[in-house]
Design a protein around this motif. Structure first.
Motif, mmCIF file in Angstrom:
data_model
loop_
_atom_site.group_PDB
_atom_site.id
_atom_site.type_symbol
_atom_site.label_atom_id
_atom_site.label_comp_id
_atom_site.label_asym_id
_atom_site.label_seq_id
_atom_site.Cartn_x
_atom_site.Cartn_y
_atom_site.Cartn_z
ATOM 1 N N UNK A 39 0.836 -1.209 0.000
ATOM 2 C CA UNK A 39 0.000 0.000 0.000
ATOM 3 C C UNK A 39 0.870 1.258 0.000
ATOM 4 N N UNK A 40 1.897 1.221 0.897
ATOM 5 C CA UNK A 40 2.778 2.403 1.001
ATOM 6 C C UNK A 40 3.542 2.634 -0.299
ATOM 7 N N UNK A 41 4.036 1.537 -0.891
ATOM 8 C CA UNK A 41 4.767 1.667 -2.144
ATOM 9 C C UNK A 41 3.872 2.214 -3.250
ATOM 10 N N UNK A 42 2.603 1.768 -3.263
ATOM 11 C CA UNK A 42 1.664 2.303 -4.247
ATOM 12 C C UNK A 42 1.425 3.796 -4.048
ATOM 13 N N UNK A 43 1.264 4.174 -2.756
ATOM 14 C CA UNK A 43 1.065 5.598 -2.468
ATOM 15 C C UNK A 43 2.310 6.409 -2.846
ATOM 16 N N UNK A 44 3.491 5.866 -2.501
ATOM 17 C CA UNK A 44 4.739 6.561 -2.857
ATOM 18 C C UNK A 44 4.876 6.669 -4.368
ATOM 19 N N UNK A 45 4.526 5.592 -5.071
ATOM 20 C CA UNK A 45 4.619 5.609 -6.518
ATOM 21 C C UNK A 45 3.683 6.657 -7.115
ATOM 22 N N UNK A 46 2.443 6.683 -6.584
ATOM 23 C CA UNK A 46 1.476 7.675 -7.073
ATOM 24 C C UNK A 46 1.959 9.096 -6.781
ATOM 25 N N UNK A 47 2.435 9.289 -5.529
ATOM 26 C CA UNK A 47 2.934 10.614 -5.155
ATOM 27 C C UNK A 47 4.160 10.996 -5.982
ATOM 28 N N UNK A 48 5.041 10.002 -6.216
ATOM 29 C CA UNK A 48 6.248 10.285 -7.001
ATOM 30 C C UNK A 48 5.898 10.648 -8.439
ATOM 31 N N UNK A 49 4.920 9.941 -9.010
ATOM 32 C CA UNK A 49 4.500 10.278 -10.373
ATOM 33 C C UNK A 49 3.872 11.664 -10.430
ATOM 34 N N UNK A 50 3.023 11.965 -9.411
ATOM 35 C CA UNK A 50 2.419 13.290 -9.339
ATOM 36 C C UNK A 50 3.495 14.362 -9.182
ATOM 37 N N UNK A 51 4.460 14.068 -8.280
ATOM 38 C CA UNK A 51 5.550 15.015 -8.069
ATOM 39 C C UNK A 51 6.396 15.170 -9.328
ATOM 40 N N UNK A 52 6.618 14.079 -10.033
ATOM 41 C CA UNK A 52 7.392 14.145 -11.277
ATOM 42 C C UNK A 52 6.676 15.008 -12.305
ATOM 43 N N UNK A 53 5.332 14.844 -12.392
ATOM 44 C CA UNK A 53 4.565 15.653 -13.332
ATOM 45 C C UNK A 53 4.624 17.136 -12.962
ATOM 46 N N UNK A 54 4.428 17.399 -11.654
ATOM 47 C CA UNK A 54 4.477 18.799 -11.213
ATOM 48 C C UNK A 54 5.882 19.379 -11.383
ATOM 49 N N UNK A 55 6.890 18.568 -11.095
ATOM 50 C CA UNK A 55 8.262 19.050 -11.256
ATOM 51 C C UNK A 55 8.566 19.355 -12.711
ATOM 52 N N UNK A 56 8.015 18.519 -13.593
ATOM 53 C CA UNK A 56 8.209 18.773 -15.020
ATOM 54 C C UNK A 56 7.536 20.076 -15.434
ATOM 55 N N UNK A 57 6.305 20.294 -14.936
ATOM 56 C CA UNK A 57 5.623 21.555 -15.226
ATOM 57 C C UNK A 57 6.394 22.742 -14.641
ATOM 58 N N UNK A 58 6.902 22.537 -13.421
ATOM 59 C CA UNK A 58 7.675 23.606 -12.796
ATOM 60 C C UNK A 58 8.941 23.905 -13.598
ATOM 61 N N UNK A 59 9.579 22.851 -14.097
ATOM 62 C CA UNK A 59 10.786 23.046 -14.908
ATOM 63 C C UNK A 59 10.473 23.852 -16.167
ATOM 64 N N UNK A 60 9.313 23.539 -16.792
ATOM 65 C CA UNK A 60 8.908 24.294 -17.980
ATOM 66 C C UNK A 60 8.648 25.765 -17.616
ATOM 67 N N UNK A 61 7.941 25.982 -16.479
ATOM 68 C CA UNK A 61 7.655 27.355 -16.048
ATOM 69 C C UNK A 61 8.939 28.115 -15.730
#
Length: 278
Positions: A39-61
């Motif tokens: 469960x924790x790994x799934x949550x971390x994976x989801x959070x990491x993917x979300x963070x990766x997406x946001x970080x990518x958007x932040x990098x573009x900004x």
């Protein structure tokens, strides 16, 4: 094992049952831990993917911000250069207006000298006019005396007439010169007034140009300081951009690692499911 055994095997049965019970408890704990890890790994994976997406958007900004700041920096730098050129031009204009002011002052001084010369000429023409009048009177008296002398004074009468004519011409010439001098004096006075007004105007222009020069110097200094500050901001944004890209890479690695951990946790749970723990 609950069946009855010979007394010699009872300790072995009890030990085996104790080992099985301990293994059951351990596997139950491992199973629960595996569920938690899954469960924790799934949550971390989801959070990491979300963070990766946001970080990518932040990098573009951040990249867009860096480009905008760089463009603003170039514009401010160009503005500072243009203001410096304008300041140099104003300084040149100030020098020219100051030279023009000096020329106007010289012209005003020359006009004043002409005015004084006109006054002197007017005085001289007055003297000449008085002399012509007195000469005319003397010539008239000489003619009267010559007429009294009769034939002996005929030569004096001719001379007296010529002196009277000369005095009249001198008087007329003196009058004309006086009129011309008065006209010239009026024009000179008008010119002096105009030159004084022009002098005041030039003084105002010189003062205004000096004020413009001071303002342009202040603007140039402010633009230079802004260019320096924007360059520092640009460097900071570049550093943030680089850090954001590094964070994005680390987040991507974290997402991959968490995904792998979740997969391994599911594999471990699958292995545990092969045991009957009830």
């Amino acid at each position: 094992m609950e069946k009855e055994l010979p007394s010699a095997y009872i300790p072995l049965r009890d030990n085996l049952n104790g080992a099985i019970e301990s293994l059951r408890e351990t596997l139950s704990i491992v199973n629960d831990t595996t569920d938690t890890i899954d469960i924790t790994a799934g949550e971390i994976n989801t959070a990491a993917q979300d963070l990766a997406h946001r970080t990518e958007q932040q990098a573009v900004s951040v990249e867009k911000t860096a480009a905008a700041v760089e463009q603003i920096t170039a514009t401010v730098t160009s503005t500072a250069a243009r203001v410096s050129e304008a300041n140099a031009f104003v300084f040149s204009c100030q020098n020219i207006t100051e030279q023009f002011g000096v020329m106007i002052n010289r012209a005003t001084a020359a006009m004043s000298e002409i005015e004084r010369s006109s006054e002197a000429i007017s005085k001289i023409t007055n003297v000449m006019s008085n002399i012509a009048i007195q000469t005319n009177l003397l010539a008239l008296n000489t003619g009267v005396e010559a007429a009294r002398a009769g034939e002996a004074g005929s030569g004096f009468r001719v001379l007296a007439q010529e002196i009277r004519d000369l005095a009249n011409r001198a008087g007329n010439a003196s009058k004309e010169v006086k009129e011309l001098v008065e006209t010239s004096r009026g024009q000179v006075l008008s010119g002096v007034s105009i030159m004084e007004e022009a002098g005041h105007a030039i003084t105002t222009i010189i003062s205004s140009v000096a004020d413009i020069g001071d303002h342009l110097k202040a603007i140039a200094q402010a633009a230079s300081e802004q260019a320096t500050a924007l360059q520092e901001v640009n460097n900071a944004v570049s550093t943030i951009d680089q850090g954001t890209r590094q964070n994005a890479a680390m987040v991507e690695e974290t997402s991959t690692a968490s995904s792998g951990m979740a997969q391994q946790a599911r594999q471990l749970k699958g292995l545990l499911n092969e045991f009957t723990l009830v």
